[in-house]
Design an enzyme around this catalytic site. Structure first.
Site, PDB file in Angstrom:
ATOM      1  N   ILE A 138      -0.435  11.550  -3.325  1.00 36.79           N
ATOM      2  CA  ILE A 138      -0.528  12.820  -3.302  1.00 36.79           C
ATOM      3  C   ILE A 138      -1.651  13.240  -2.231  1.00 36.79           C
ATOM      4  O   ILE A 138      -2.228  12.254  -1.845  1.00 36.79           O
ATOM      5  CB  ILE A 138      -1.166  13.603  -4.656  1.00 36.79           C
ATOM      6  N   ASP A 139      -1.438  14.512  -1.635  1.00 38.98           N
ATOM      7  CA  ASP A 139      -2.224  14.652  -0.215  1.00 38.98           C
ATOM      8  C   ASP A 139      -3.605  14.716  -0.601  1.00 38.98           C
ATOM      9  O   ASP A 139      -4.062  14.653  -1.554  1.00 38.98           O
ATOM     10  CB  ASP A 139      -2.038  16.179   0.044  1.00 38.98           C
ATOM     11  N   LYS A 140      -4.504  14.485   0.450  1.00 37.15           N
ATOM     12  CA  LYS A 140      -5.974  14.302   0.232  1.00 37.15           C
ATOM     13  C   LYS A 140      -6.417  15.614  -0.453  1.00 37.15           C
ATOM     14  O   LYS A 140      -7.262  15.327  -1.467  1.00 37.15           O
ATOM     15  CB  LYS A 140      -6.612  14.119   1.832  1.00 37.15           C
TER      16      LYS A 140
END
Length: 321
Positions: A138-140
């Site tokens: 999942i994105d930062k």
């Protein structure tokens, strides 16, 4: 410092896959490393990003951008983790916003992988040295639940479920504007943006099939609370799908939300959005079959405080209206 290679495909010989050509043409680059560069949008053919499997027929101009090297083996770091479940095969964590999942150029330390290496020494090596145990990301700046494999058998079993779209993934998001329908489905290919390498786009000439199912949970002045279920898991999928539908995620500067903040009439709400400092997206629920026992497991997480604070305010304002 980034290295740039400008190559021209020979017109002699048989057609060759792009990843094979790049690996053969750039000294020290393996085929798997070439594939990663292509998937990250660091390789262009005639000025456009392409798939690793693209067949080169001869005469094409290929540009390869190789980022500076990072340490071959991540170092364990004592970083606190919110562990939801752990056994000898898997570990399930609630990742905070701001934490990168695995080391890469620009983020060699402070990642989830660094924290997990310090926490457990038996992570799967299948994901590559820089990504031990990682089967999905999942994105930062997206928070939420994520599963990591602790051995190769678990890694293969989980990867198969993600590949077959058999994993339950439910997100909560705050989007700008009002979604008129109560639920719907967004479908379309997503690929690397033809100009901005940091962005993905539904208008890319070459992209991967992507499907997002959505349902409205709440409507407020200027915003909608949306539940989203991923049928596929492409990079930035939810962010791209909602932004290109005219409803960028609150706080998502990359996909056009910045200009929408000033449209909010409530000064307190504007302040809360600016304090968010990330896209309002949370991976709330993850369900999968345990890769060894076969037992179905599901994990649900609460909204993080920054998103919950905005929703609580919106609900209070709606009741007081």
């Amino acid at each position: 410092m980034e290295s740039r290679f400008e190559l021209t495909v020979s017109t002699e010989g048989e057609p060759e896959r792009l990843d094979q050509f790049v690996a053969r043409s750039v000294e020290g680059l393996t085929r798997s490393a070439a594939q990663r560069l292509i998937e990250e949008g660091r390789v262009s053919v005639a000025g456009e990003v392409a798939k690793p499997s693209l067949k080169l027929k001869g005469g094409e101009r290929v540009v390869v951008e190789v980022p500076p090297p990072v340490a071959a083996t991540p170092v364990g770091e004592e970083i606190p983790l919110d562990i939801l479940y752990e056994d000898g095969d898997v570990v399930v964590v609630n990742k905070p916003a701001g934490m990168v999942v695995h080391p890469a150029a620009g983020n060699p330390t402070g990642t989830l992988v660094n924290a997990l290496i310090a926490h457990c020494t038996d992570l799967s090596g299948v994901g590559g040295e820089l990504r031990p145990g990682i089967v999905h990301r999942i994105d930062k700046d997206t928070s939420g639940v994520l599963v990591v494999a602790k051995n190769d058998r678990a890694h293969e079993g989980l990867s198969r479920q993600f590949r077959d779209h058999a994993v339950k993934r439910v997100y909560l998001a705050l989007a700008f504007g009002t979604l008129r329908q109560d639920k719907g489905r967004i479908e379309g290919a997503i690929g690397r943006h033809p100009v901005d390498r940091k962005r993905m786009s539904g208008k890319a000439r070459r992209g991967k099939h992507a499907v997002t199912h959505w349902k409205v949970l709440g409507r407020y002045p200027g915003m909608t609370l949306v539940q989203l279920r991923l049928e596929t898991g492409r990079t930035h999928q939810i962010r791209v799908h909602l932004a290109e539908a005219g409803h960028p995620l609150v706080g998502d500067e990359v996909y056009g939300a910045g200009g929408r903040v000033n449209d909010l009439r409530d000064p307190r709400l504007r302040a809360l959005v600016r304090q968010l400092d990330r896209q309002a997206l949370h991976a709330k629920t993850l369900g999968f079959l345990h890769p060894v026992s076969g037992e179905y497991m599901e994990f649900d997480t609460e909204l993080p405080e920054d998103m919950a604070r905005i929703i609580t305010y919106l609900e209070g304002a709606a009741q007081g209206a």
